[in-house]
Scaffold this motif. Structure first.
Motif, short mmCIF file in Angstrom:
data_model
loop_
_atom_site.label_atom_id
_atom_site.label_comp_id
_atom_site.label_asym_id
_atom_site.label_seq_id
_atom_site.Cartn_x
_atom_site.Cartn_y
_atom_site.Cartn_z
N VAL A 159 9.71 36.67 -42.10
CA VAL A 159 8.74 37.33 -41.23
C VAL A 159 8.91 36.82 -39.79
CG1 VAL A 159 6.28 37.65 -40.75
CG2 VAL A 159 7.13 37.73 -43.12
N MET A 160 9.17 35.51 -39.65
CA MET A 160 9.31 34.92 -38.31
C MET A 160 10.46 35.57 -37.53
SD MET A 160 7.78 32.44 -36.58
CE MET A 160 7.18 31.23 -37.75
N GLU A 161 11.53 35.99 -38.23
CA GLU A 161 12.67 36.58 -37.55
C GLU A 161 12.34 37.94 -36.93
OE1 GLU A 161 15.84 36.79 -40.32
OE2 GLU A 161 16.07 34.61 -40.51
N HIS A 162 11.42 38.70 -37.56
CA HIS A 162 11.11 40.06 -37.09
C HIS A 162 9.69 40.16 -36.56
CE1 HIS A 162 14.80 41.34 -39.17
NE2 HIS A 162 14.38 40.63 -40.22
N PHE A 214 8.16 39.83 -33.65
CA PHE A 214 7.84 40.54 -32.40
C PHE A 214 8.54 41.88 -32.28
CE2 PHE A 214 7.21 36.02 -31.42
CZ PHE A 214 5.91 36.05 -30.97
N GLU A 215 9.14 42.36 -33.38
CA GLU A 215 9.79 43.65 -33.33
C GLU A 215 8.75 44.77 -33.40
OE1 GLU A 215 12.71 43.94 -36.34
OE2 GLU A 215 13.96 42.29 -35.53
N ALA A 216 9.07 45.89 -32.78
CA ALA A 216 8.15 47.03 -32.80
C ALA A 216 8.08 47.63 -34.20
CB ALA A 216 8.61 48.08 -31.79
N PHE A 217 6.85 48.04 -34.58
CA PHE A 217 6.56 48.71 -35.86
C PHE A 217 6.85 47.81 -37.06
CE2 PHE A 217 8.03 52.01 -32.86
CZ PHE A 217 6.80 52.62 -32.63
N PHE A 218 6.82 46.50 -36.85
CA PHE A 218 6.94 45.56 -37.97
C PHE A 218 5.58 44.90 -38.15
CE2 PHE A 218 7.53 41.26 -39.61
CZ PHE A 218 8.22 41.53 -40.77
N SER A 219 5.03 44.96 -39.35
CA SER A 219 3.70 44.40 -39.59
C SER A 219 3.63 43.85 -41.01
CB SER A 219 2.62 45.49 -39.41
OG SER A 219 1.35 44.99 -39.71
N LEU A 243 1.76 42.66 -31.67
CA LEU A 243 2.49 41.51 -31.16
C LEU A 243 3.63 41.92 -30.22
CD1 LEU A 243 2.68 39.15 -34.26
CD2 LEU A 243 1.30 38.88 -32.20
N ASN A 244 4.22 43.07 -30.50
CA ASN A 244 5.27 43.55 -29.59
C ASN A 244 4.72 43.83 -28.21
OD1 ASN A 244 6.76 46.28 -28.50
ND2 ASN A 244 8.21 44.81 -29.37
N LEU A 245 3.53 44.46 -28.15
CA LEU A 245 2.90 44.70 -26.85
C LEU A 245 2.48 43.39 -26.19
CD1 LEU A 245 0.69 47.86 -27.47
CD2 LEU A 245 2.66 47.67 -25.98
N CYS A 246 2.00 42.45 -27.00
CA CYS A 246 1.60 41.15 -26.43
C CYS A 246 2.78 40.45 -25.77
CB CYS A 246 0.99 40.26 -27.53
SG CYS A 246 -0.62 40.83 -28.10
N ARG A 247 3.90 40.41 -26.45
CA ARG A 247 5.06 39.74 -25.86
C ARG A 247 5.54 40.49 -24.62
NH1 ARG A 247 10.89 38.96 -28.74
NH2 ARG A 247 10.91 41.21 -28.37
N SER A 248 5.50 41.83 -24.63
CA SER A 248 5.92 42.59 -23.45
C SER A 248 5.02 42.29 -22.26
CB SER A 248 5.90 44.09 -23.76
OG SER A 248 6.79 44.39 -24.82
N ILE A 249 3.69 42.18 -22.53
CA ILE A 249 2.76 41.87 -21.44
C ILE A 249 3.05 40.48 -20.88
CG2 ILE A 249 0.33 41.40 -20.94
CD1 ILE A 249 -0.35 43.62 -22.97
N VAL A 250 3.28 39.51 -21.73
CA VAL A 250 3.55 38.15 -21.26
C VAL A 250 4.85 38.10 -20.47
CG1 VAL A 250 4.06 35.79 -22.03
CG2 VAL A 250 2.20 37.06 -23.09
#
Length: 866
Positions: free
Chosen positions: A789-792, A794-799, A809-816
């Motif tokens: 799970v850790m490997e994927h 921050f990937e989009a559409f992975f939950s 989380l993908n949006l969170c990392r993009s914002i940061v």
């Protein structure tokens, strides 16, 4: 030969009278003769003849060496005595000149001191200068010069050469005088200058600069000029001048005054048999190495070579030796000459045969007289078949006969060019190859031209390489012309455009203004600074110092209004074919990409708003529960007040208290609704200096609704006196709320007991890669994350949720990352047991964020304008 090499006591016995020989001496002589006789008889007759001829020669040479050694020893003794006398007298003369210069220096320093203290005026200065010059003939001129190098007054001897006189209000001439003036000004001490004048100047002068100091301030100099000839005549004692040729010499070897001995006719002065003494030099103090006193003794003896006995002995010895070896060497020289001739002939023949260049010689009538082996190998015809032939030659192609006959006529008439000409040559097998022919006159030993010499080189391979290079250049040009990018090359510091492809010409024409405009708009250095007044500044400051082949290319994205396009400009430095440093600029049209990035940013902004709405939708029940409490309290307060009003059982003060409580509950409900509305409403991203404490407080209150519903406790710590961040506070709140909700869901799904249902939020300052910033860390007590799970994560559409969309989380990392920050996740272990998970993100401070390079995906980051 053996007897002449032995000492005198080994002479044959017959040289001693028989009456004086003892029996012991006779036996010793007989024992010595026997080995010599045995050795002589063992030699071959021709070796005996050689030894017999060499023995008288060796005796004469030894005799001449003994006489020469005696003369040499006596001459060396005489030279040593003469050199000691010259050294002693020259040092005495140097002391006399030194004392004379020091006396004049003291007198001039007194004049300078009075002039600096204004005790004398210009007229008094001239009077004292006149007195000094008339009293001391070596003084030629005395001048008073102010601090601006202007001559206030000057007095010169009547005998001084007119061009060397200094006029009032003139400025010192540049060169050595100005240098000595500056040195006297800096040192505040008297400075002697190099003697002025050239070899043709009859009055070279020696300068003395005495600084004028007025209460510690430099006020000019007193310039005294000595005549070197007068200094020599009056400073050197007469007895020294009578015995030696004395001269004053400058540092560059130029003679200033005195006499010089003519060069010795007997060879170098260093040779012991020279009759001319070695000169002796010594610097003149206090002038130093700039003025040298040189003296050389006059010729007093004939020397060894001038001795008649020496020449007599030498002549007899040479005559004897010459007569003895004349006949012996004649035959040997003939043999050596013959061997040398054969070796030279063989060497020249081998050299000619090993040459790769064909050589052909013709006489003045056009007949071939010589060809070398390389020429025969080129054509396939032998030397016998070519020598003696006339035009047309067998190696001429039939289709080129007219052209070759015309060139042959030019060759025989001397009209050939030094650069040669190209022709085709036919081999014996009929094949053709390209060659280049160079013609030069053939001159014999007496300087008469006897024909023409031609050298022929096979240039078939160079022609093939030239054709390949031409084709390669055409392919290269075709590729550059077909590129979708504008390419231009221009040298640094020059308006010349060295190369421009088709697209560049369509956009900017054939001038360099487009190249310079692109470089200027991209903020790249295009020319080295050319400030003439900055002598210590490197003309190529700012250019790359590493190798041009390894230096990184600079790039920038600019908008060209006149073209209506966005261009990505890349530039790098190259070494051009002529060695000049040039700059290559490649401009690529990225307008479609920029439009796509703007659309992607717009969609990302809408995705963020949708994400916040989804978050609020997921928190709907919690929000409803949170609002139910103040609404229920309002209802209860209102019902209670109505009941008590109907029964007239409420006092005025109780009614006000109940109304205030009702108002506070209504405000609480309104704040909850306003906070949720601010969080979910759509707005343009707007960065501003935001207080970290306010961002955390808003996020905790928003996430507290969900945390209370899930019975999760939150403890947060914010470090004191944190600097503000240049961020969009709503986006940072969205990141914190998502992380806190995910932590609460992780604890709830792990079904932790009440005492372990804790979330910790810590906000602390931290440096990353020496860049100051602030770190936000959220730690839960869930079961952690699996490695896959850790490997994927921050990937989009992975939950990992059953009904999750995988965009949080993908949006969170993009914002940061759009705020130049970094985000990471890690499990927390206690031994082998996982105790939870820690999500953290780091945001740089405002000043540090401006210094950081803009990431390549900044334009693609949601909520961040390109």
């Amino acid at each position: 030969m053996g007897n002449c090499c032995k000492p005198s006591h080994t002479l044959p016995p017959m040289s001693v009278p028989p009456s004086h020989q003892t029996p012991g001496q006779g036996l010793a002589a007989a024992e010595v003769r026997k080995p010599w006789r045995a050795w002589w008889r063992r030699q071959a007759p021709h070796r005996q003849d050689r030894f017999a001829a060499l023995a008288p020669l060796v005796a004469v040479v030894l005799f001449l060496a003994a006489i020469a050694s005696s003369f040499l020893y006596l001459r060396l003794e005489e030279i040593d005595r003469e050199q000691e006398a010259v050294k002693r007298d020259v040092e005495y003369a140097q002391q006399q000149i030194r004392l004379r210069l020091l006396e004049r220096q003291e007198q001039l320093m007194r004049v300078a001191r009075d002039a600096a203290n204004e005790e004398i005026d210009v007229e008094e200065f001239v009077s004292r200068a006149q007195s000094l010059i008339s009293q001391y003939p070596e003084l030629q001129a005395v001048s008073w010069i102010d601090e601006r190098r202007r001559i206030k007054t000057s007095y010169a001897a009547p005998s001084l050469h007119t061009p060397l006189m200094r006029m009032v209000d003139d400025v010192l001439r540049p060169g050595e005088t100005e240098t000595n003036f500056s040195l006297a000004r800096d040192l505040h001490q008297p400075v002697y200058g190099q003697p002025l004048g050239t070899a043709g100047d009859p009055t070279p002068l020696l300068q003395l600069h005495i600084p004028l100091t007025d209460r510690g301030r430099f006020a000019g100099v007193v310039l005294a000029e000595y005549g070197t000839d007068a200094l020599l005549r009056h400073g050197v004692p007469a007895e020294v001048l009578n015995k030696y040729a004395v001269a004053l010499v400058a540092s560059d070897g130029r003679m200033l005054a005195g006499t010089v001995m003519p060069p010795s006719t007997s060879g170098s002065r260093l040779l012991p048999w020279s009759s001319q003494a070695e000169p002796y030099e010594i610097p003149v103090s206090p002038v130093g190495n700039g003025l040298v006193l040189r003296a050389q003794a006059y010729r007093t003896s004939q020397g060894v070579v001038g001795s008649g006995l020496f020449w007599l002995v030498g002549a007899l010895s040479v005559l004897t030796a010459w007569m003895l070896i004349g006949s012996w060497s004649h035959t040997r020289k003939r043999q050596q000459a013959q061997q040398a001739l054969m070796a030279e002939t063989n060497f020249r023949r081998a050299m000619e045969n090993s040459m790769l260049t064909g050589m052909r010689a013709m006489d003045l009538q056009g007949r071939i007289t010589y060809v070398n082996a390389a020429f025969c190998q080129m054509t396939g015809w032998s030397e016998g078949e070519l020598v003696g032939r006339t035009a047309p030659f067998p190696y001429w192609p039939e289709e080129d006969l007219e052209y070759l006959i015309a060139r042959l006529e030019d060759e025989l008439n001397g009209r050939s060019t030094p650069s040669g000409f190209q022709l085709r040559i036919k081999r014996r097998d009929g094949s053709i190859f390209d060659a280049r022919l160079y013609i030069s006159p053939l001159i014999d030993a007496v300087g008469k031209q006897t024909g023409w010499m031609a050298s022929i080189t096979d240039i078939t391979e160079p022609n093939r390489i030239r054709e390949q290079l031409s084709a390669s250049y055409e392919r290269f040009t075709t590729v550059l012309e077909a590129l979708d990018a504008a390419v231009s090359v221009a040298p640094l510091g020059s308006p010349e455009l060295l190369f421009a492809n088709k697209l560049y010409r369509q956009w900017f024409g054939s001038q360099t203004h487009g190249h310079e405009s692109l470089v200027a708009r991209a903020g790249m250095p295009s020319m080295p600074p050319n400030d003439e007044h900055l002598d210590d500044v490197d003309a190529y400051a700012g250019l790359p110092t590493d190798s041009l082949t390894t230096s990184d290319a600079e790039s920038a994205e600019i908008h060209v209004a006149e073209l209506g396009k966005w261009l990505e400009v890349r530039a790098r430095y190259l070494s051009w074919v002529d060695g000049r440093l040039v700059q290559m600029v490649i401009a690529t049209d990225i307008t479609p990409r920029r439009l796509a990035e703007e659309q992607a940013a717009h969609h990302a902004e809408r995705a963020q708003t949708s994400s916040r709405l989804i978050t609020m939708g997921e928190m709907a029940s919690s929000v409803a529960h949170e609002l139910n409490q103040p609404l229920a309290a309002i209802t209860n307060y209102c019902n209670g007040m109505v009941s008590r009003l109907n029964g007239n059982g409420i006092a005025h003060e109780d009614l006000l208290a109940a109304l205030e409580k009702t108002s506070r509950q209504a405000q609480r409900a309104g704040q909850i609704i306003h906070r949720i509305q601010s969080f979910v409403k759509r707005s343009e991203p707007k960065r501003s200096l935001s207080n970290v404490q306010d961002i955390v407080q808003e996020s905790v209150e928003l996430a507290g609704i969900e945390l209370r519903r899930r019975n999760v406790r939150l403890s947060h710590y914010v470090a004191a006196r944190l600097p503000p961040l240049m961020v969009d506070p709503i986006l940072i709140e969205q990141v914190l709320v998502n992380l806190l909700r995910n932590a609460a869901e992780a604890i709830d799904s792990a079904q932790r007991p009440p005492q372990r249902r804790n979330i910790e939020l810590r906000v602390l300052p931290r440096q990353e890669a020496d860049v100051p910033g602030i770190e936000f860390a959220v730690t839960d007590t869930g079961t952690g994350l699996a490695p896959e799970v850790m490997e994927h994560l921050f990937e989009a559409f992975f939950s990992t949720k059953a009904h999750g969309m995988g965009i949080g989380l993908n949006l969170c990392r993009s914002i940061v990352e759009s705020h130049m920050g970094r985000m990471q996740a890690e499990n927390i272990y206690n031994g082998s047991e996982c105790m939870g998970c820690r999500f953290s993100f780091w945001i740089p401070l405002a000043k540090a964020a401006n210094a950081l390079p803009n990431p390549a995906n900044a334009a693609k980051t949601p909520g961040v304008p390109a």
